[in-house]
Design a protein around this motif. Structure first.
Motif, PDB file in Angstrom:
ATOM      1  N   GLN A 165      11.603   5.960   1.569  1.00 36.58           N
ATOM      2  CA  GLN A 165      12.252   6.786   2.586  1.00 36.58           C
ATOM      3  C   GLN A 165      13.461   6.076   3.183  1.00 36.58           C
ATOM      4  O   GLN A 165      14.503   6.697   3.425  1.00 36.58           O
ATOM      5  CB  GLN A 165      11.243   7.150   3.675  1.00 36.58           C
ATOM      6  N   ASP A 221       0.840  -1.198   0.000  1.00 41.09           N
ATOM      7  CA  ASP A 221       0.000   0.000   0.000  1.00 41.09           C
ATOM      8  C   ASP A 221       0.874   1.247   0.000  1.00 41.09           C
ATOM      9  O   ASP A 221       2.110   1.182   0.040  1.00 41.09           O
ATOM     10  CB  ASP A 221      -0.964  -0.003   1.185  1.00 41.09           C
ATOM     11  N   GLU A 222       0.226   2.411  -0.035  1.00 44.83           N
ATOM     12  CA  GLU A 222       0.977   3.663  -0.157  1.00 44.83           C
ATOM     13  C   GLU A 222       1.919   3.874   1.024  1.00 44.83           C
ATOM     14  O   GLU A 222       3.063   4.315   0.848  1.00 44.83           O
ATOM     15  CB  GLU A 222       0.019   4.843  -0.273  1.00 44.83           C
ATOM     16  N   GLU A 223       1.465   3.525   2.223  1.00 44.92           N
ATOM     17  CA  GLU A 223       2.307   3.692   3.403  1.00 44.92           C
ATOM     18  C   GLU A 223       3.559   2.829   3.307  1.00 44.92           C
ATOM     19  O   GLU A 223       4.678   3.281   3.606  1.00 44.92           O
ATOM     20  CB  GLU A 223       1.525   3.340   4.666  1.00 44.92           C
ATOM     21  N   ALA A 224       3.397   1.587   2.860  1.00 47.22           N
ATOM     22  CA  ALA A 224       4.537   0.689   2.730  1.00 47.22           C
ATOM     23  C   ALA A 224       5.483   1.155   1.629  1.00 47.22           C
ATOM     24  O   ALA A 224       6.713   1.084   1.782  1.00 47.22           O
ATOM     25  CB  ALA A 224       4.055  -0.732   2.444  1.00 47.22           C
ATOM     26  N   ARG A 225       4.920   1.629   0.520  1.00 47.96           N
ATOM     27  CA  ARG A 225       5.763   2.127  -0.574  1.00 47.96           C
ATOM     28  C   ARG A 225       6.567   3.338  -0.133  1.00 47.96           C
ATOM     29  O   ARG A 225       7.761   3.455  -0.438  1.00 47.96           O
ATOM     30  CB  ARG A 225       4.908   2.472  -1.790  1.00 47.96           C
ATOM     31  N   ASN A 226       5.927   4.219   0.597  1.00 50.12           N
ATOM     32  CA  ASN A 226       6.635   5.410   1.074  1.00 50.12           C
ATOM     33  C   ASN A 226       7.740   5.030   2.061  1.00 50.12           C
ATOM     34  O   ASN A 226       8.834   5.605   2.044  1.00 50.12           O
ATOM     35  CB  ASN A 226       5.659   6.388   1.718  1.00 50.12           C
ATOM     36  N   ALA A 227       7.441   4.051   2.919  1.00 50.02           N
ATOM     37  CA  ALA A 227       8.441   3.612   3.891  1.00 50.02           C
ATOM     38  C   ALA A 227       9.653   3.013   3.180  1.00 50.02           C
ATOM     39  O   ALA A 227      10.803   3.245   3.574  1.00 50.02           O
ATOM     40  CB  ALA A 227       7.831   2.598   4.857  1.00 50.02           C
TER      41      ALA A 227
END
Length: 223
Positions: free
Chosen positions: A132, A123-129
């Protein structure tokens, strides 16, 4: 010359900086990567990986890959030079540039993010993590390398660097600045990177870098 590129593409940004530093005119040809315009047969038939940037020279020769393009520009338009003359210094600059282009950027580009989402179901949170983590760890390594080179310059009696290496823009600066922009778009903390951020701000004080930034591009859009 013609430059096929996308305003948010870090690799395209590198080439735009080099063109600005050298004062070279070119036609800006925008391809919207999110909309897949780089995959059209017209463009994809010109370059094996169907990626931007693509520079078309005055004689119609198509050149791919940002690092190869920039070194071509440096060899054909050598003033101002983006690589120092002494071989060791050239190696130092190339090492810094490749830390960004080969170690950081490939792990957080658009193709990787799409694969994480569509194939691995991140998901978007995992992709961003993911992004980063790899950008931050790569920039921390870059910071350490700048410190090592600063000690080396001091031992050799060279003046402290203002930019990545010395006081003039090099290939390394062309690579670093777009990666910092990418980190900012990821809402990445850039604290604790004093040498790196000093270089970034020194670069952005120069007209060539400001003129090449995404917000100055004709295809710029928010986000």
């Amino acid at each position: 010359m013609q430059l096929y590129n996308y305003h948010h593409s870090s690799a395209s940004f590198r080439v735009r900086i080099a063109l600005q530093i050298k004062g070279l005119d070119y036609d800006y040809l925008a391809l919207h990567l999110i909309q897949g315009e780089h995959k059209t047969p017209e463009f994809a038939s010109r370059v094996g990986d169907a990626l931007v940037p693509l520079l078309v020279t005055d004689d119609g020769t198509a050149l791919a890959q940002s690092m190869a393009i920039i070194e071509y520009l440096d060899e054909t338009c050598p003033d101002p030079a983006l690589l120092p003359a002494p071989p060791i210094e050239r190696a130092r600059v190339r090492a810094l540039a490749q830390m960004v282009a080969c170690e950081i950027h490939p792990l957080n580009n658009l193709r990787v993010r799409k694969y994480l989402a569509r194939t691995l179901g991140a998901d978007e949170e995992a992709r961003n993590a993911w992004c980063q983590h790899w950008v931050r760890s790569g920039l921390e390594a870059f910071e350490r390398q700048l410190a090592l080179f600063a000690r080396e310059r001091a031992a050799q009696g060279l003046a402290p660097s203002v930019l990545c290496w010395g006081a003039q823009p090099t290939l390394a600066d062309c690579c670093l600045v777009p990666q910092i922009f990418n980190g900012q778009r990821l809402n990445l903390s850039l604290d604790g990177l004093p040498r790196t951020m000093d270089v970034f701000h020194a670069c952005m004080a120069l007209p060539a870098f400001r003129k090449a930034q995404p917000s100055a591009c004709p295809d710029n859009e928010p986000g």
